[in-house]
Scaffold this active site. Structure first.
Site, mmCIF file in Angstrom:
data_model
loop_
_atom_site.group_PDB
_atom_site.id
_atom_site.type_symbol
_atom_site.label_atom_id
_atom_site.label_comp_id
_atom_site.label_asym_id
_atom_site.label_seq_id
_atom_site.Cartn_x
_atom_site.Cartn_y
_atom_site.Cartn_z
ATOM 1 N N ASP A 143 26.136 65.638 49.686
ATOM 2 C CA ASP A 143 24.731 65.268 49.628
ATOM 3 C C ASP A 143 23.933 66.066 48.599
ATOM 4 O O ASP A 143 23.260 65.491 47.748
ATOM 5 C CB ASP A 143 24.105 65.425 51.018
ATOM 6 C CG ASP A 143 22.638 65.033 51.020
ATOM 7 O OD1 ASP A 143 22.349 63.849 51.206
ATOM 8 O OD2 ASP A 143 21.787 65.915 50.809
ATOM 9 N N ALA A 171 20.738 61.665 50.700
ATOM 10 C CA ALA A 171 21.698 60.846 49.953
ATOM 11 C C ALA A 171 22.725 60.231 50.896
ATOM 12 O O ALA A 171 23.056 59.047 50.801
ATOM 13 C CB ALA A 171 22.385 61.680 48.876
ATOM 14 N N ASP A 172 23.248 61.037 51.824
ATOM 15 C CA ASP A 172 24.188 60.522 52.819
ATOM 16 C C ASP A 172 23.539 59.448 53.685
ATOM 17 O O ASP A 172 24.123 58.390 53.933
ATOM 18 C CB ASP A 172 24.650 61.665 53.725
ATOM 19 C CG ASP A 172 25.756 62.502 53.112
ATOM 20 O OD1 ASP A 172 26.564 61.944 52.356
ATOM 21 O OD2 ASP A 172 25.810 63.706 53.386
ATOM 22 N N LEU A 173 22.347 59.739 54.168
ATOM 23 C CA LEU A 173 21.690 58.811 55.085
ATOM 24 C C LEU A 173 21.330 57.502 54.397
ATOM 25 O O LEU A 173 21.496 56.416 54.965
ATOM 26 C CB LEU A 173 20.451 59.472 55.684
ATOM 27 C CG LEU A 173 20.759 60.682 56.579
ATOM 28 C CD1 LEU A 173 19.488 61.447 56.904
ATOM 29 C CD2 LEU A 173 21.462 60.241 57.862
ATOM 30 N N GLY A 176 24.392 55.430 54.012
ATOM 31 C CA GLY A 176 24.717 54.761 55.268
ATOM 32 C C GLY A 176 23.833 53.551 55.519
ATOM 33 O O GLY A 176 24.305 52.496 55.953
#
Length: 392
Positions: A143, A171-173, A176
């Site tokens: 991230d 960034a990860d969220l 997703g």
């Protein structure tokens, strides 16, 4: 009925945050989510902390954040037995989610071609760090690295000289969220064609995809945006302001709102320096100082009430404990209660979507490692006996 995806089966091979967040979103919508974990330790986020909770202080709150409404089974993907089980599960799944480094799933024997041989209707979500191809497609993605590489840190912080990461793993969220959105679109298309497809996103794409007006400032106007602290890059006054006992935020988005604020604070709204947003932005520092000279004469409660009465958008800056205790947060279903087998009744951050006319679903707690091995195998055996499933 638990949700609009209650007839969908998701095989979740992902770990950490981006993929598990996508799978959790689908689970929130009613999908049956089977989380595949390595027998030794499982998803690495089970070990990420502090904080850890439970009698033995071994349950990661990080893991709890991304894995509600799932079943957990343990599978060694490198073993022949594990690969055979995955093949069986693929045949009876609608969606497969993975966020391995580029090429890992291929080396395990599960190329896209092989997956679609097993199940032509399968929708595959693949999340990578920087894309599955291109000159840097094989790079590992984390991230904070993606926040820097995708320019987000250059837009965040008090000044251009002090880039900051966003506090959440954004960034990860976002990857997703984009992944779940892509899956639902591919499932909708499959309803017409009967065929699955691969949906690809990345941490790089997820952040670049939300540059919005910062992006067009460069691509169209040739201006490189930089960090501007707690004030908007294009609108003034719009940001955080000091009062007598702390800070509030005021967002003036149009001229009507500006005139109301100016009158409240005793500022001449028609002064040439302040008459339009363009002029106010050009004289933003001067404007902020003039506003705060008045705002610091009273406390936050006074100003929030006064601005609220005028219909001007304004708000407090809450800590997370305040957010989760706020009646408005709870009224929107943003806190859910689950019965955890070790922790008992606990509260988790809830899903961001609600559907009119659909009763709120009963959420299940994030699973213990491998707790559903027998349950999933029994379900799979029954599915194979009848083989009337629409999941391939």
């Amino acid at each position: 009925m638990q949700g609009p995806l209650d007839d969908i089966v998701v095989l979740d091979l992902s770990r950490a945050l981006a993929g598990p967040h996508a799978a959790q979103m689908l689970g929130d919508l009613g999908a049956k989510v089977i989380k595949v974990e390595h027998p030794k330790g499982g998803d690495e986020s089970r070990g990420w902390g502090p904080p850890f909770v439970g009698p033995d202080h071994d349950i990661s709150t990080y893991f709890l954040a991304a894995n509600r409404n799932k079943q957990s089974i343990t599978v060694d993907l490198k073993s022949d037995e594990g690969k055979a089980l995955i093949e069986r599960l693929v045949r009876h799944s609608d969606v497969l989610i993975e966020n391995f480094r580029t090429g890992v799933l291929d080396r395990l024997g599960f190329t896209v071609e092989r997956l679609h041989e097993l199940n032509p209707a399968l929708v595959v979500l693949s999340i990578t760090g920087f894309g599955h191809d291109g000159p840097e497609g094989g790079r590992p993605g984390y991230d904070q690295i993606a926040q820097g590489e995708a320019g987000l840190m250059s837009l965040t912080g008090p000044s251009a000289d002090e880039p900051y990461r966003v506090g959440a793993s954004i960034a990860d969220l976002l990857a997703g969220i984009h992944g779940a959105y892509g899956i639902v679109a591919a499932l909708y298309e499959r309803g017409r064609t009967g065929k699955g497809k691969v949906v690809r996103t990345s941490l790089l794409a997820s952040v670049t995809g939300v540059h919005s007006y910062h992006g067009t400032a460069w691509t169209v106007a040739g201006k490189v945006p930089t960090a501007g602290g707690n004030h908007h890059a294009s609108i003034a006054p719009y940001g955080a302001f000091h009062c007598a006992d702390g800070m509030i935020q005021i967002a003036v988005a149009n001229e009507v709102q500006w005139r109301k604020v100016a009158e409240l604070l005793g500022i001449d709204a028609e002064r040439p320096e302040y008459a339009t947003n363009r002029q106010r932005f050009a004289h933003r520092d001067e404007l902020i100082a003039e506003m705060e000279k008045v705002l610091t004469t009273a406390d936050r409660g006074h100003w929030l009430a006064a601005l609220g009465n005028l219909g001007v958008p304004a708000g407090a800056i809450r800590s997370l404990d305040e957010v989760y205790e706020w009646d408005q947060t709870r009224s929107q279903g943003l806190v859910v209660t689950v019965d955890h087998p070790v922790l008992g009744s606990i509260e988790l951050p809830g899903p961001a979507l609600r559907f009119d006319g659909t009763p709120a679903r009963e959420h299940t707690p994030p699973p213990a490692l491998g707790q559903d091995n027998d349950t999933v195998l029994d379900w799979l055996t029954e599915a194979e006996k009848g083989d009337t499933s629409s999941h391939g």
